[in-house]
Design an enzyme around this catalytic site. Structure first.
Site, short mmCIF file in Angstrom:
data_model
loop_
_atom_site.label_atom_id
_atom_site.label_comp_id
_atom_site.label_asym_id
_atom_site.label_seq_id
_atom_site.Cartn_x
_atom_site.Cartn_y
_atom_site.Cartn_z
N ASP A 27 0.81 -1.22 0.00
CA ASP A 27 0.00 0.00 0.00
C ASP A 27 0.84 1.27 0.00
O ASP A 27 0.36 2.34 0.34
CB ASP A 27 -0.94 0.01 1.21
CG ASP A 27 -0.20 -0.12 2.53
OD1 ASP A 27 1.02 -0.35 2.50
OD2 ASP A 27 -0.85 0.02 3.58
N HIS A 47 13.26 3.01 10.92
CA HIS A 47 11.83 3.00 11.24
C HIS A 47 11.39 4.39 11.71
O HIS A 47 11.98 4.95 12.65
CB HIS A 47 11.55 1.98 12.34
CG HIS A 47 10.12 1.58 12.46
ND1 HIS A 47 9.14 2.48 12.85
CD2 HIS A 47 9.48 0.39 12.24
CE1 HIS A 47 7.98 1.87 12.87
NE2 HIS A 47 8.14 0.61 12.52
N GLU A 117 9.70 -8.50 10.35
CA GLU A 117 10.50 -7.34 10.74
C GLU A 117 11.47 -7.69 11.85
O GLU A 117 12.60 -7.17 11.89
CB GLU A 117 9.57 -6.20 11.18
CG GLU A 117 10.29 -4.89 11.47
CD GLU A 117 9.33 -3.76 11.75
OE1 GLU A 117 8.89 -3.11 10.79
OE2 GLU A 117 9.01 -3.54 12.93
#
Length: 776
Positions: A27, A47, A117
């Protein structure tokens, strides 16, 4: 098949001709350029949620049974699982190892906290990325990505930040974009009615070079480099600094637009009486939408401006500068973008301060009242170079790399703030002394709502007191950087010997200590210590009993009149417990009670005598009475039995003189007259009435006039007094009457007798109609 295994088997091993492979969340929406600058052998992205946080707040896997486990002493950066990549060889190795370790955990019934992750971060700890992308590459949609950019070093204005949510668009449509790096105007044209032309320059302007060579750099004007690249080769638009007169203008014109757009550009104003105007040209009229005029500007930085333009007809965008009293008027523009809005033109706020000092001083300015200037360095300070060249480690001071490439060292450093318009400064942070040959992170939270300046103040204590700052950023949120808690100390003595006490123990925020100005998570009072408590000596203490209050009295022993009612109390305030004494005294007693007079039911008095009969015959009544007063009802007693209406009286009724009364007779109506005794020549007829309305009864008298007492009365009158006809007529008449009575006459006979009747009537009655119809 899991993601890492799928990438390894279905992408990398089936396509040997791949150069680079990048994995991104499905997305992702691109709102800026993503190109060759992101390429590397092994690429990770910081991050965005943990970029500013302390190592101890990183969400590494903490389960020691997992292959993704990262020990507290490992790891310096936390990477996002939404964007990573590299060349084919590096990605083959990464995906193979991550898929293998996750499969081993799955066999052992272990799942890492953040799935792929977590395994990716474990891999990056063991195999650090060769290129690290900043968090802006994968900001979530609702993350604040526009940051305020400060203006001056030591006199920097910092305003409250308003973050812009990324627009939900898949691409940015540029109607016209120009960075001037190809040394052309990208479709922008020179106005025909001005006095000067814009020109494209690369590197320092001639005025800056002349001023530097002359030894007076402050007399220069224009930028030293472009904004796009920050090098001598990048282009930008400006004007010449000679060959013009006061009042001359240069205008650069866009193509024509009819839709809403966002205009984004960078501009540079360094000089005297230097200005930049932006207009909308509609029908030959220039309407200003932006103006900046500096009388004496020492701001040698590029500044960004973003404008929303709402279409109200065809228009063009015009940039204007020129000379207005000084030759130091070389305004410059670069990176001009005209962006199609698609119906939603939202302007992001001015960016916040984000300075790495890699290109320039980011708008910071030298304080004219100090003794020395801050200088921008790359790699080692002169003292470090001297120490290395002369093998004199004791002489080294300052950093060996900048913070972007290495770490931090400082001598004595203070940070002040000053509210705009004020001369007072407020010390916000201070650090002195040798802090080791490493960069340290310092964080300061400001609670200032007005515009303010940030001032970095350094005190040089000697030849070996170089110090440095790098990566100065501001952020519109409370900064978080926590230390780590040390081990718990011993429990204190209990505060009670029975009944439950409290004992406590303490730990300190020192493993490791937090960044300057911060503490550990949960240290709300900032004392760098944390205390926890627990219950102790929980065994109950003896409790003697105590009487509770007397309870409400029970029912009285009688329902009316005088009686007794019981009451009691309980030994429950408190109840005796754990070997305590019982209560002393009685737990109950009886007290007098009065329920009021008892009810008395009413009783009847004797009957009175009967009254006289109200008639002499035909049936009458006689009455007698009695009263409910022997005694009357009292105190809620019942009425006398039978006193349904509650009036306190009762009546007895009997009949009397029931014999019928005499009835005198009365005549009825006369009956109809009977038939005359003669048909002619004079006769009589009578009528009759009877003594029946009513008939005389019970020795009553007969009807008046009934002298013979037969109950009838007759009355007579004459009739048929006319003269009788001759004999033939009478015979015919008799025959006719017989035929009529028998009902056997014929029409012929009827007509005949009618004829005769009429004939005889004509003779005997003078024409009187005496005809008959035998069938009538």
């Amino acid at each position: 098949m899991l993601k890492m295994e799928a990438i390894n088997k279905l992408v990398l091993r089936r396509n040997e001709d791949l150069n680079y492979v990048f994995c991104m969340n499905v997305d992702f929406r691109f709102v800026g350029k993503f190109g060759a600058e992101a390429l590397g052998d092994l690429v990770g992205t910081l991050h965005p949620g943990y970029y500013w946080k302390n190592r101890y707040s990183f969400p590494y896997e903490t389960n020691t049974d997992s292959k993704a486990y990262v020990a507290p002493t490992e790891g310096e950066m936390y990477f996002a699982g939404g964007l990573y990549g590299g060349n084919r060889e590096s990605m083959l190795k990464l995906t193979e190892i991550c898929a293998k370790t996750r499969a081993e955990d799955n066999i052992n019934g272990v799942e890492a906290i953040w799935h792929d992750e977590s395994y990716l971060n474990r891999y990056f700890v063991d195999h650090p990325p060769t290129r690290i992308l900043s968090p802006e590459y994968c900001f979530p949609r609702d993350y604040c990505v526009w940051k305020e950019q400060g203006k001056q070093m030591g006199t920097m204005d910092s305003t409250p930040v308003v973050c812009l949510i990324l627009l939900a668009v898949s691409t940015v449509v540029y109607a016209q974009s120009c960075d001037f790096d190809n040394l052309d105007f990208c479709g922008w044209t020179q106005a025909a009615d001005d006095e000067l032309d814009w020109l494209i320059n690369a590197g320092p302007t001639s005025a800056r070079l002349f001023a530097q060579n002359f030894g007076r750099p402050e007399l220069g004007t224009g930028p030293m480099a472009d904004h796009t690249l920050g090098t001598d080769t990048g282009g930008y638009a400006t004007i010449a600094h000679t060959g013009h007169n006061d009042g001359d203008r240069a205008r650069l014109v866009s193509q024509e637009y009819t839709v809403d757009v966002i205009l984004r550009f960078w501009y540079h104003l360094f000089g005297s009486n230097i200005f930049l105007n932006v207009y909308l040209e509609k029908g030959g009229t220039l309407n200003p939408i932006f103006q900046d005029y500096e009388i004496a500007s020492t701001d040698d930085t590029w500044k960004q401006k973003v404008l929303s333009i709402v279409a109200t007809g065809p228009y063009k965008i015009v940039f204007e500068t020129g000379r207005d009293g000084s030759f130091r008027c070389q305004a410059a523009i670069d990176d001009l973008d005209i962006i199609m809005c698609g119906g939603v033109c939202e302007i992001p706020p001015e960016p916040h301060l984000d300075c790495t000092f890699d290109r320039d001083m980011c708008g910071f300015q030298q304080d004219s009242n100090d003794d020395i200037d801050w200088t921008r360095h790359m790699r080692a300070t002169p003292n470090r170079v001297y120490a290395i060249q002369h093998s004199a480690p004791g002489a080294k001071t300052g950093p060996f790399h900048d913070h972007t490439q290495g770490r931090y060292h400082d001598g004595t450093l203070q940070v002040y703030t000053r509210v705009s318009g004020s001369t007072d400064t407020q010390l916000q942070w201070e650090l002195s002394g040798d802090r080791g040959d490493t960069w340290h992170r310092a964080i300061i939270n400001h609670n200032i709502t007005d515009n303010y300046q940030v001032i970095f103040h350094g005190d040089i204590g000697g030849f070996l007191s170089d110090f440095a700052i790098d990566d100065v950023r501001t952020w519109n949120e409370t900064c978080e950087a926590y230390g780590g808690w040390g081990g718990w100390g011993n429990w204190t003595d209990c505060t009670a010997t029975c009944g439950g006490g409290i004992q406590s123990r303490t730990r300190h925020c020192d493993s490791p200590p937090p960044p300057y100005g911060f503490t550990c998570v949960g240290d709300d009072d900032g004392d760098m210590a944390d205390t926890e408590q627990q219950d102790c000596n929980k065994q109950p203490c003896p409790v003697d009993g105590g009487w509770g209050p007397w309870q409400a009295a029970g029912d009285c022993s009688v329902t009316c009149g005088q009686g007794l009612q019981p009451t009691e109390r309980h030994c429950d305030s408190p109840a005796p417990q754990h070997g305590g004494m019982q209560c002393m005294g009685s737990s109950s007693f009886r007290q007098p009670c009065d329920e009021g007079p008892c009810p008395i039911d009413g009783e009847w008095s004797p009957w009175s005598g009967f009254s006289a009969c109200n008639v002499t015959c035909g049936g009458g009544i006689q009455l007698r009475t009695r009263l409910c007063d022997n005694p009357p009802p009292q105190h809620g007693g019942d009425n006398c039995v039978g006193d349904d209406d509650g009036d306190g009286a009762d009546t007895d009724v009997v009949t009397c003189n029931a014999n019928p009364c005499p009835v005198d007779g009365g005549w009825s109506q006369w009956l109809p007259w009977e038939t005359c005794s003669q048909s002619c020549g004079g006769g009589t007829q009578k009528r009759v009435r009877t003594c029946t309305e009513p008939a005389p009864q019970y020795t009553g008298n007969g009807c008046q006039g009934d002298t013979d007492g037969d109950g009838t009365d007759e009355e007579f009158q004459p009739c048929q007094t006319q003269t009788c006809p001759d004999t033939a007529y009478r015979i015919a008449r008799i025959v006719f009457d017989v035929l009529v009575r028998e009902g056997i006459c014929t029409l012929y006979l009827r007509n005949t007798f009618i004829f005769l009747d009429v004939m005889f009537d004509a003779k005997a009655n003078g024409g009187e109609d005496n005809s008959y119809d035998c069938h009538a």
